[in-house]
Design an enzyme around this catalytic site. Structure first.
Site, PDB file in Angstrom:
ATOM      1  CG  HIS A  99      -1.962  -1.069   1.231  1.00 37.22           C
ATOM      2  ND1 HIS A  99      -3.234  -0.914   0.734  1.00 37.22           N
ATOM      3  CD2 HIS A  99      -1.895  -2.343   1.678  1.00 37.22           C
ATOM      4  CE1 HIS A  99      -3.910  -2.047   0.890  1.00 37.22           C
ATOM      5  NE2 HIS A  99      -3.125  -2.937   1.448  1.00 37.22           N
ATOM      6  CG  ASN A 173      -8.026  -4.301   0.951  1.00 39.99           C
ATOM      7  OD1 ASN A 173      -7.284  -3.332   1.134  1.00 39.99           O
ATOM      8  ND2 ASN A 173      -7.607  -5.546   1.024  1.00 39.99           N
ATOM      9  CE1 TYR A 387      -2.281  -4.734   9.324  1.00 35.46           C
ATOM     10  CE2 TYR A 387      -2.281  -2.549   8.360  1.00 35.46           C
ATOM     11  CZ  TYR A 387      -2.583  -3.890   8.272  1.00 35.46           C
ATOM     12  OH  TYR A 387      -3.165  -4.391   7.144  1.00 35.46           O
TER      13      TYR A 387
END
Ligand code: HDD
Length: 733
Positions: A99, A173, A387
């Protein structure tokens, strides 16, 4: 030569040099000119902040480094030069491993009412008086930060809600299932789709051997692969995409009861896509197509809008499905659990600085608020680790939470301390808990006062590395998706897969893929096999129109789909619930000198009255001189192709049309718009140009001759977006 001066005096000395250059015999004419220039600039500049270095020292000369003599070597003592260059040297941070290419915008979210209170205590979902600020970042997955927006890829749809109870990140998404079931496969998936490591080719493309090697050996990818081959993977704009939280999450109510939930974003501008040829052309002609579109829409005062939708279901319902809701390669068909629309998100403010906001924003699926919780989805569970880890690597410090774009609006108070780039100044001697010296502060917050408590899910089991049997069906939902497509969508999937596998060089991988595709649908598999030379077919391969006929009835009995054979909500054509509108559409008015100016003005007025944008694409910049006056030109055929527009209008004026007919770029402009299924409007005298571009007239096929059809017919055609019923391969004759 001038002697090396003692430090500190250097810049102020420079100031003197400007005041009285006779004191500096070595000053050249050029230097005097540059000094004068900066004095002139200073004199003419409006009052504002003064130029300083990073520690607040005012700078007198930002044009010249400090030298030993005007033609001599630069001096190490030039702290201004060194600070500026050194800062520049460190401007980049590691791009996101996935991304990397993204664009963001600010906005707000508000729920419509308190009807979700029976399911959750989350205030952001239950208090209609609250307007929660959001920042949203859209992204592609595979490409580098500088890759093209229109690559065939899933789009990230990451929303950060700055709620009064802390940040909630819905890191989703634009495609509801995911490729893999277990996070342990994520690095493999990404390594396979990224450019091949020995030569870093191809950029931002799945059409290569390593990706298909991996997916052909990993059948759980088949459902998502069908989505990625569909029109969903080449959206017209961010505003024309749905969004999905993908995983099953939990909502927790005041009684501590849990319901499962899937999150959806429904675009109020409707669902629309590009065509593949157009997407590829755009990748070269305007690689910023999506980010430019979002930026321009917001600047024009046309916000991007979505409704938040929830599929809420009980554990008992989940247990009855013939697929597992913890398996992220499955979706829950809307026909089984309808999507309840609960609130609206509006993106209406562009960032002030790309790096500070869009690049430094850090999303984490772990960011939840009380009233929500995770499920045991093994893909989600891995994300819960990834993350935070990635943010520390990317932003270089655990203090990234203090950056303005990441900061919580809810007050932050704890005993975490120090670390690189710490901004908070924590007073006092107490940095531990429990404490008495600090009055026990900050104190823990009980659940009934808003403290986060994990849902007490009962657990037991054997420690084991094994996929659940309930995750085993890899084709059923791929078949459901295929069955649910309209003929044109099926045709696009066939073409996409023919394209992608046509680029795969290893025959064995192509053969494996044909086998998978045949399981999803025999006609799909055969058509791809034929294009790859793996099926003997009599005569030429079918045209688009023939293929659509062939595919119309091509369905496969499904499994793992709750007993459904198709679900209309999966089709972009059938699911386009937004009312037809031309708001935000961009129309090219193609013209040269000699154009009928009244035609331009009338079309502009009609489009702008309904929120669409008209741009005159001329043969040169400046003004077009025409019949009855002149008109300003926005773009030229040299710089701007028709792929950046939704439709084309050819106004009258014999000289204009004649000139256009002599220009390859102009003829191509018209021919491409037709090939890409876009509506065209033309004055009666444009017939020769249309013919030259191979474009047949016919309102049913979206080519409106304005002496026979009205401007309104054209505008309705524009609202319809594309005309898929054009004969042949959408190739001009
Ligand atoms: Fe991820 C970024 C969405 C699976 C690891 N992911 C990232 C972004 C989005 C998603 C939208 C960009 C956020 C932004 O704009 O900054 N990712 C998903 C979805 C997934 C998914 C919808 C499946 C349902 N991701 C996934 C897995 C892993 C990661 C299974 C690792 C185990 N994703 C990351 C990451 C990234 C990331 C490496 C890179 C940059 C970042 O996190 O902030 O941690």
């Amino acid at each position: 030569m001038v002697a090396v001066r003692s430090s500190g005096a250097a810049t102020r000395e420079g100031e003197h040099m400007k005041d009285d250059h006779t004191k500096q015999p070595e000053q050249t004419k050029a230097q005097r000119r540059s000094s004068q220039l900066s004095t002139v600039q200073q004199a003419t500049q409006p009052p504002g902040p003064q130029l300083t270095d990073n520690l607040g020292h005012a700078i007198s000369d930002d044009q010249n480094s400090l030298r030993a003599g005007v033609r001599g070597p630069s001096l190490l003592e030039d702290f201004l030069l060194r600070e500026k260059i050194s800062h520049f040297d460190h401007e980049r941070i590691p791009e996101r491993v996935v991304h990397a290419r993204g664009a963001g915008a600010h906005g707000t979210f508000q729920v419509y009412d308190d009807s979700l209170a029976e399911f959750t205590v989350a205030k952001v979902l239950t208090d209609p008086s609250r307007q929660t600020p959001v920042f949203v970042r859209f992204s592609t997955v595979a490409g580098s930060r500088g890759s093209a927006d229109t690559a065939r890829d899933v789009r990230g749809f990451a929303v950060k809600f700055y709620t009064e109870e802390g940040n909630w990140d819905l890191v989703g998404n634009n495609i509801p299932p995911f490729f893999i079931q277990d996070a342990i496969k994520f690095p493999d998936l990404i390594h396979s789709v990224k450019p091949e490591p020995h030569r870093e080719i191809p950029q931002a493309a799945s059409a290569h051997d390593t990706f298909y090697d991996f997916v052909s050996l990993t059948p759980e990818t088949m459902h998502m692969l069908m989505w990625v081959m569909s029109d969903r993977a080449i959206p017209r704009s961010f505003a024309n995409m749905e969004g999905f939280g993908v995983h099953t999450f939990r909502l927790i109510n005041a009684q501590g009861q849990s319901h499962f939930v899937k999150f959806h974003w429904k675009p109020l501008a409707g669902l629309h896509s590009l065509v593949w040829d157009e997407a590829q052309e755009l990748a070269g002609r305007d690689p910023d197509f999506h980010r430019r579109n979002m930026w321009d829409s917001i600047e024009l005062g046309q916000p991007l809008e979505w409704e938040l939708g929830l599929q809420i279901f009980s554990e008992a319902q989940a247990a009855a499905f013939d697929f597992d809701v913890l398996d992220a390669t499955k979706l829950i068909p809307e026909a089984l659990v309808p999507v309840k629309r609960v609130g609206k998100m509006t993106l209406d403010r562009n960032p002030d600085n790309y790096f500070s906001e869009t690049e430094q924003v850090a999303f984490m699926p772990t960011n939840l608020v009380p009233g929500m919780d995770f499920s045991d989805d093994p893909l989600l569970q891995g994300r819960l680790f990834s993350y935070l880890d990635t943010q520390i690597s990317r932003l270089g410090t655990p203090n990234w939470t203090e950056l303005p774009i990441n900061r919580s609006l809810a007050p932050v108070a704890n005993h975490q301390r120090d670390g690189q780039m710490r901004r908070t100044v924590n007073p006092g001697r107490v940095a531990y808990h429990p404490n008495s010296l600090g009055g026990g502060q900050p104190a823990e917050v009980p659940a009934d006062k808003g403290g986060f408590v994990s849902y007490p899910e009962a657990m037991e089991g054997t420690k084991i590395r094994q996929r659940a049997e309930s995750f085993a069906d890899h084709y059923g939902q791929a078949q459901l998706f295929w069955n649910s497509m309209s003929p044109v969508e099926k045709m696009h999937i066939v073409r996409a897969q023919q394209f992608e596998l046509g680029k795969v060089e290893t025959r064995d991988i192509r053969l494996k893929m044909i086998d998978h595709l045949r399981r999803i649908n025999a006609v799909l598999g055969d058509q791809v096999a034929a294009a790859l030379g793996e099926l003997d077919v009599a005569g030429p391969l079918p045209t688009d129109a023939e293929l659509m006929k062939l595919l119309a009835g091509a369905t496969t009995p499904t499994t793992a789909s709750g007993g459904l054979q198709r679900d209309a909500a999966l089709s972009m054509v059938e699911h386009n619930t937004a009312p037809p509108s031309i708001q935000g559409r961009k129309v090219a008015i193609l013209a040269a000198d000699g154009v009928r100016i009244a035609d331009i003005e009338a079309m502009k007025a009609a489009l702008e009255a309904q929120g669409a944008l008209a741009e005159v694409v001329g043969t040169h910049l400046g003004q077009l001189k025409g019949e009855g006056g002149s008109a300003p030109v926005d773009k030229t055929v040299l710089t701007t192709p028709s792929v950046v527009y939704d439709a084309v209008y050819l106004p009258g004026g014999a000289a204009s049309l004649k000139t256009l007919g002599t220009l390859g770029d102009a003829v191509r402009f018209v021919a491409q718009a037709y090939k890409h299924g876009k509506p065209l409007a033309a004055s009666a005298d444009a017939a020769a140009l249309l013919k030259q571009a191979g474009v047949p007239l016919g309102a049913e096929q979206g080519v409106f001759e304005l002496s026979k059809a009205s401007t309104d017919d054209f505008l309705n055609g524009l609202a319809q977006h594309r005309f898929w019923n054009r004969s042949g391969d959408l190739v001009p004759a």
